[in-house]
Write an enzyme that holds these catalytic residues in place. Structure first.
Site: not given
Ligand code: PGA
Ligand code: ZN
Length: 434
Positions: A164, A206, A243, A286, A313, A338, A367
């Protein structure tokens, strides 16, 4: 005591163009606080749910029900209560919705409310939010070390690659400004490399470059090339952070690497990532295994926990109980924080405290769906968390958070730049800080 006089929820729109929830809190003396709920795309199954209206309109993502809760039962309950008592306010939210995933009120409704109260309390104390957080909860502030995405992937890029986030950290920098400068160079070097291959295809959710690669490892190789093209020696001032977000492509211990058309068992994924740790200057990983793969997380941490930071996470979802269990199991060594995963400021602070008590590091995180809200910049400074993850180095919902840190560091008392300190327990720390 400064009582809450009014609370108003309204619909605003996030960085992906989806509706989200904003809350304004007004105190009896007219002072106001405001916050907006962010939204994840690669969500853990144990995190607080966002209440969405469903149906055809707005891709089912309407927030009318969440707003009705804010303007109804939440407002009725909180008006008249002391805004300076964050724990008390959050406890009332939990009383109103004791379900584990906050599916009655919606985590989006509770997180925007809880953070808006925190903002109002800070304004009432005539303090910037970071200072109010540090003073109220007893932490020494510091300016965080950023984790910054260069290539997006996974659920944030149409699953074009499986991994990711391909990120850099600049623990060898001596200031936050220097991190921004180095990141600018690496980010655009990566873009230039993609362009020279005819593979520049815009950015992911992002702001990281869209991942036009033949394999996950090609993204890693390209990241190393970008660091070098920026004039840096990989592993020296600049290091790599991943991550994996493995819950997105693995279940029941089987991981499906779509891009490479192969399935890996848990042990094979651990070996693959271990090979990358040996071959590339990776300092942090992560969610290396899925949220349902405790045995894999434990085995991964047993093998690599002394070399790299291992962040939970989806595995921990900012939940103090899950963090304590993972400490017991030694299933990671760092907690991602988070606030919206758990739904209130107080519960996120409990999770943070649980990580700190265990001697773990922590990363305050955005996020993938974000807004102009800068609460997390202040939280990372005020908690002295040491690390902040916001996404990439493009798109204003990301840059607003980095820029807010630049403003906060000009405030007297906001502390020193954490630099490589959070990575002291990794190979990088041993090599550079001995
Ligand atoms: P998400 O991803 O905000 O789409 O859940 C962010 C992350 O995995 O750190
Ligand atoms: Zn994550």
């Amino acid at each position: 005591m400064t009582a809450i006089k009014a609370l108003k929820g309204r619909r605003v729109w996030d960085s992906r163009g989806h509706p989200t929830v904003e809350v304004d809190v007004t105190l009896e003396n007219g002072i106001k606080g405001r916050a907006i709920a962010p939204a994840g795309a690669s969500r853990g199954t144990r995190e607080a749910i966002d209440l969405r209206d469903g149906g055809h309109a707005l891709k089912g993502k309407g927030v009318d029900a969440a707003l009705a809760n804010i303007n109804g039962s939440i407002a009725t309950t909180l008006v008249g209560l002391d805004a300076m008592d964050q724990m008390g306010i959050d406890a009332r939210l939990v009383d109103l919705d004791p379900s584990p995933l906050k599916d009655t009120l919606g985590g989006n409704a509770t997180v925007a409310t809880s953070l808006a109260v925190l903002h109002a309390a800070a304004a009432n104390a005539r303090k910037p939010l970071w200072r109010h957080v540090a003073d109220s909860f007893g932490y020494a502030p510091s300016i965080p070390l950023p984790e910054i995405q260069i290539f997006g992937g996974g659920a944030h890029a149409g699953r074009r690659v499986d991994i990711q986030d391909f990120m850099i950290m600049v623990p060898g920098a001596s200031s936050f400004d220097e991190v921004m400068e180095v990141t600018n160079e690496v980010y655009f070097a990566a873009g230039d490399i993609m362009a020279s291959r005819g593979n520049l295809a815009g950015v992911a959710d992002e702001g990281g470059w869209w991942p036009v690669f033949r394999s996950n490892e090609e993204a890693l190789e390209t990241l190393v090339a970008a660091i070098e093209k920026a004039g840096e020696t990989p592993g020296d001032r600049v290091v790599i952070s991943l991550d994996v977000a493995a819950s997105e492509f693995g279940q029941d211990g089987v991981y499906k690497l779509t891009l490479e058309d192969r399935n890996l068992e848990s042990g094979a994924l651990i070996d693959l990532l271990g090979g990358w740790i040996d071959a590339y200057p990776i300092v942090s990983i992560e969610d290396p295994l899925g949220e349902d793969d405790a045995d894999g997380m434990i085995e991964f941490t047993r093998r690599f926990g002394h070399q790299v930071q291992i962040i939970g996470d989806d595995y921990l979802v900012t939940n103090a109980g899950l963090i304590r269990a993972a400490v017991e199991d030694y299933a990671c060594n760092c907690a991602l924080i988070k606030v919206n995963q758990v739904g209130t400021v107080s519960e996120a602070l409990s999770a943070y405290a649980a990580a700190r008590e265990a001697g773990w590091t922590a990363v305050v995180s955005a996020r993938s769906g974000e807004t102009e809200d800068t609460s997390i910049s202040h939280l990372s400074v005020g908690l002295g968390a040491g690390q902040l993850k916001v996404g990439s180095f493009q798109r204003s919902e990301r840059m607003v958070k980095w820029n807010e840190c630049l403003r906060i560091q000009d405030d007297p008392g906001s502390g020193d730049f954490a630099a490589g300190e959070p990575l002291a327990g990794t190979w990088w720390g041993r090599r550079h800080q001995a």
